[in-house]
Motif scaffolding. Structure first.
Motif, PDB file in Angstrom:
ATOM      1  N   LEU A  34       0.833  -1.191   0.000  1.00  0.00           N
ATOM      2  CA  LEU A  34       0.000   0.000   0.000  1.00  0.00           C
ATOM      3  C   LEU A  34       0.872   1.247   0.000  1.00  0.00           C
ATOM      4  N   LEU A  35       0.818   1.987  -1.100  1.00  0.00           N
ATOM      5  CA  LEU A  35       1.582   3.225  -1.264  1.00  0.00           C
ATOM      6  C   LEU A  35       0.690   4.290  -1.879  1.00  0.00           C
ATOM      7  N   HIS A  36       1.099   5.541  -1.734  1.00  0.00           N
ATOM      8  CA  HIS A  36       0.378   6.630  -2.383  1.00  0.00           C
ATOM      9  C   HIS A  36       0.660   6.616  -3.881  1.00  0.00           C
ATOM     10  N   ARG A  37      -0.271   7.074  -4.674  1.00  0.00           N
ATOM     11  CA  ARG A  37      -0.135   7.090  -6.129  1.00  0.00           C
ATOM     12  C   ARG A  37       1.117   7.854  -6.555  1.00  0.00           C
ATOM     13  N   ALA A  38       1.404   8.993  -5.924  1.00  0.00           N
ATOM     14  CA  ALA A  38       2.574   9.793  -6.293  1.00  0.00           C
ATOM     15  C   ALA A  38       3.868   9.016  -6.050  1.00  0.00           C
ATOM     16  N   GLN A  39       3.916   8.264  -4.944  1.00  0.00           N
ATOM     17  CA  GLN A  39       5.100   7.462  -4.659  1.00  0.00           C
ATOM     18  C   GLN A  39       5.277   6.354  -5.690  1.00  0.00           C
ATOM     19  N   ILE A  40       4.186   5.702  -6.062  1.00  0.00           N
ATOM     20  CA  ILE A  40       4.259   4.625  -7.054  1.00  0.00           C
ATOM     21  C   ILE A  40       4.738   5.172  -8.390  1.00  0.00           C
ATOM     22  N   ASP A  41       4.182   6.305  -8.818  1.00  0.00           N
ATOM     23  CA  ASP A  41       4.584   6.898 -10.100  1.00  0.00           C
ATOM     24  C   ASP A  41       6.051   7.299 -10.088  1.00  0.00           C
ATOM     25  N   LYS A  42       6.499   7.908  -8.992  1.00  0.00           N
ATOM     26  CA  LYS A  42       7.897   8.342  -8.892  1.00  0.00           C
ATOM     27  C   LYS A  42       8.847   7.150  -8.949  1.00  0.00           C
ATOM     28  N   TRP A  43       8.511   6.090  -8.198  1.00  0.00           N
ATOM     29  CA  TRP A  43       9.398   4.934  -8.154  1.00  0.00           C
ATOM     30  C   TRP A  43       9.336   4.105  -9.429  1.00  0.00           C
ATOM     31  N   SER A  44       8.184   4.077 -10.112  1.00  0.00           N
ATOM     32  CA  SER A  44       8.112   3.317 -11.359  1.00  0.00           C
ATOM     33  C   SER A  44       8.995   3.960 -12.422  1.00  0.00           C
ATOM     34  N   GLN A  45       9.100   5.289 -12.417  1.00  0.00           N
ATOM     35  CA  GLN A  45      10.007   5.964 -13.348  1.00  0.00           C
ATOM     36  C   GLN A  45      11.455   5.623 -13.032  1.00  0.00           C
TER      37      GLN A  45
END
Length: 158
Positions: A86-97
């Motif tokens: 469970l992570l925030h959407r912004a964290q997921i997007d940042k780490w996926s990049q």
């Protein structure tokens, strides 16, 4: 029943710090089922070979071993199932990049209880080369030798 306060480390992945350079880390919640929390509270977890992936905008933890609860019944869980983080959407997007960059991976560094909730410290890591490992071991040995000599001088032995 009293609520647990503070942070209680259940398991750490010491090998990850030896094999990888940790670039960044963050705390993530874990979706658990059945008796997994009871088994975790008993310390029956292993982070060996565990890793995380980002699939379709969700972060999944693979190969985390949580032993079956000894007093469980037919409702026990699969020990190495895929678990959602469970992570925030912004964290997921940042780490996926950042994971899209060459050579970066997601590895769990520790599992702990934070105010009674199970959390995973997830690290963004890059693999160490063999010379990095040798250099880290040499630095650690030098630090130990300095501390040993210092303690002898403080005690008046050297």
């Amino acid at each position: 029943m009293t609520k647990d306060r503070g942070r209680k480390v259940i398991a750490t992945n010491r090998r990850a710090r030896h094999l990888y350079v940790v670039l960044d880390s963050l705390e993530a919640g874990v979706v658990l089922v059945g008796n997994e929390v009871k088994s975790l509270r008993l310390g029956r977890v292993s982070l060996v070979d565990a890793f995380a992936t980002i699939d379709d905008g969700e972060v999944w933890l693979h190969n985390l071993f949580i032993a079956e609860y000894a007093f469980g019944t037919w409702t026990n869980h699969a020990v190495r199932r895929k678990r959602k983080l469970l992570l925030h959407r912004a964290q997921i997007d940042k780490w996926s990049q950042r994971v899209a960059e060459a050579g970066l991976s997601l590895v769990p560094l520790s599992v702990y209880l934070n105010d009674g909730r199970v959390k995973v410290e997830l690290g963004l890591v890059r693999g160490k080369k063999t010379w990095d490992k040798r250099q880290a071991m040499a630095e650690r040995d030098a630090r130990r030798e300095i501390e040993r000599e210092f303690s002898h001088r403080v005690r008046g032995m050297g």
